[in-house]
Design an enzyme around this catalytic site. Structure first.
Site, PDB file in Angstrom:
ATOM      1  NE  ARG A  47      -3.518  -2.269   2.830  1.00 53.99           N
ATOM      2  CZ  ARG A  47      -3.209  -3.425   3.417  1.00 53.99           C
ATOM      3  NH1 ARG A  47      -1.989  -3.608   3.916  1.00 53.99           N
ATOM      4  NH2 ARG A  47      -4.107  -4.391   3.511  1.00 53.99           N
ATOM      5  CG  HIS A  96      -5.909   0.647  -4.846  1.00 55.15           C
ATOM      6  ND1 HIS A  96      -5.672  -0.073  -3.691  1.00 55.15           N
ATOM      7  CD2 HIS A  96      -6.975   0.051  -5.447  1.00 55.15           C
ATOM      8  CE1 HIS A  96      -6.552  -1.057  -3.593  1.00 55.15           C
ATOM      9  NE2 HIS A  96      -7.354  -1.006  -4.647  1.00 55.15           N
ATOM     10  CE  LYS A 127      -6.036  -1.032   5.199  1.00 56.84           C
ATOM     11  NZ  LYS A 127      -7.387  -1.271   4.628  1.00 56.84           N
ATOM     12  CG  HIS A 129      -6.113  -8.579   1.387  1.00 60.38           C
ATOM     13  ND1 HIS A 129      -6.366  -8.917   0.063  1.00 60.38           N
ATOM     14  CD2 HIS A 129      -6.008  -7.221   1.396  1.00 60.38           C
ATOM     15  CE1 HIS A 129      -6.428  -7.827  -0.667  1.00 60.38           C
ATOM     16  NE2 HIS A 129      -6.214  -6.783   0.114  1.00 60.38           N
ATOM     17  NE  ARG A 188      -3.377  -3.422  -1.603  1.00 58.75           N
ATOM     18  CZ  ARG A 188      -2.816  -4.211  -0.685  1.00 58.75           C
ATOM     19  NH1 ARG A 188      -1.494  -4.336  -0.647  1.00 58.75           N
ATOM     20  NH2 ARG A 188      -3.551  -4.878   0.190  1.00 58.75           N
ATOM     21  CE1 TYR A 196      -6.574  -5.593  -5.956  1.00 57.19           C
ATOM     22  CE2 TYR A 196      -6.699  -7.035  -4.048  1.00 57.19           C
ATOM     23  CZ  TYR A 196      -6.519  -5.779  -4.591  1.00 57.19           C
ATOM     24  OH  TYR A 196      -6.278  -4.708  -3.767  1.00 57.19           O
TER      25      TYR A 196
END
Length: 296
Positions: free
Chosen positions: A146, A240, A170, A266, A243, A275
């Site tokens: 990211r 993005h 994250k 994730h 990505r 995706y």
């Protein structure tokens, strides 16, 4: 219950980033402004679903997208769940709420040729900024990280000996991503120019501006947009999309979905499956060419 306590809960317990917490707080404050104007300063924590529904109607009438409205209501819902947890609320007014319908948003990745054009032709590495920009594109495409993760990479996160990169994702979750040869070479090339900048001997972060200070997210966006706008006709040229390209190209080449999930950082397969639509298209082509019963 004060919003400050909720903010601290998101930061300290949920491990959300400051940027995410600010977005939550803005959504709740926006609802409070609506209540101030329409319901004589009723508190967010004391309203029922009828007031929330009135706000939703106002947002829809103002032209805000359903996706954005759902995000704002999700912020409210998180706040109410916090109040329930801290025993400052008996019933969540959003308990029976159903999110507004949102059309599926298909994000087209850059093609392999577009990536090749940018990396091999568009960016000519001959100074600090071009070497940095080349590494930024190479890093996004080779790792799928990211934008905020790229900005926060430290020199100590790079392990060339073991050919791996430590990424802080994250909720402060660490993951390790392999480094391929082209990326290692780009890091080495950039390091030569970076080391020539004045007064950076003790500066921890990998990516800097030409003034020797830490790079920032908007500059990273502008860098990607600048080069890919030259090489691609896509309306959106952002980090993005890179990505997305990383994940799609891996899946097209047969990579395992769970492996891609881990590389992207994730927490669930559902997030990674968005995706796969291009991979399905690629599989259909292979199937059509290869299956013995397909006579076309």
């Amino acid at each position: 219950m004060s919003l400050k306590a909720f903010s601290e809960y998101l930061l300290l317990e949920k491990k959300y980033s400051k940027h995410t917490v600010l977005a939550y707080m803005r959504d709740i404050e926006m609802f409070q402004l609506f209540l101030d104007e329409q319901h004589d300063s009723e508190e967010v924590s004391k309203v029922g679903y009828s007031e929330i529904r009135q706000w939703i109607v106002e947002l829809v009438n103002s032209g805000i997208s359903n996706r954005t409205i759902n995000r704002k209501i999700s912020s409210l819902n998180t706040f109410y769940k916090f109040l329930l947890k801290t025993q400052n609320l008996q019933v969540n007014p959003l308990k029976q709420h159903k999110a507004l319908k949102v059309g599926k948003k298909v994000q087209l990745p850059f093609s392999e040729q577009e990536l090749k054009t940018v990396l091999e032709s568009t960016i000519e590495v001959n100074d600090f900024e071009s070497a940095r920009d080349h590494l930024i594109v190479e890093l996004f495409y080779a790792t799928g990280i990211r934008r905020i993760e790229l900005v926060n990479i430290k020199l100590s996160d790079i392990d060339l000996g073991n050919r791996q990169l430590k990424v802080l994702g994250k909720r402060n979750k660490e993951r390790y991503i392999p480094l391929i040869d082209t990326l290692i070479n780009a890091i080495k090339d950039y390091s030569v120019y970076r080391n020539q900048l004045p007064n950076i001997e003790n500066f921890d972060y990998l990516f800097l501006t030409k003034k020797g200070v830490k790079i920032y997210e908007m500059l990273v966006y502008r860098i990607i947009n600048k080069y890919f706008s030259e090489a691609s006709s896509k309306a959106k040229c952002s980090p993005h999309v890179l990505r997305h390209s990383f994940a799609t190209h891996l899946l097209n080449k047969g990579a395992d979905l769970n492996a891609v999930k881990e590389l992207l950082g994730h927490t669930s397969l559902a997030a990674t499956q968005v995706y796969t639509h291009n991979s399905i298209a690629e599989l259909k082509k292979v199937y059509a060419k290869s299956h013995p019963r397909n006579l076309r």
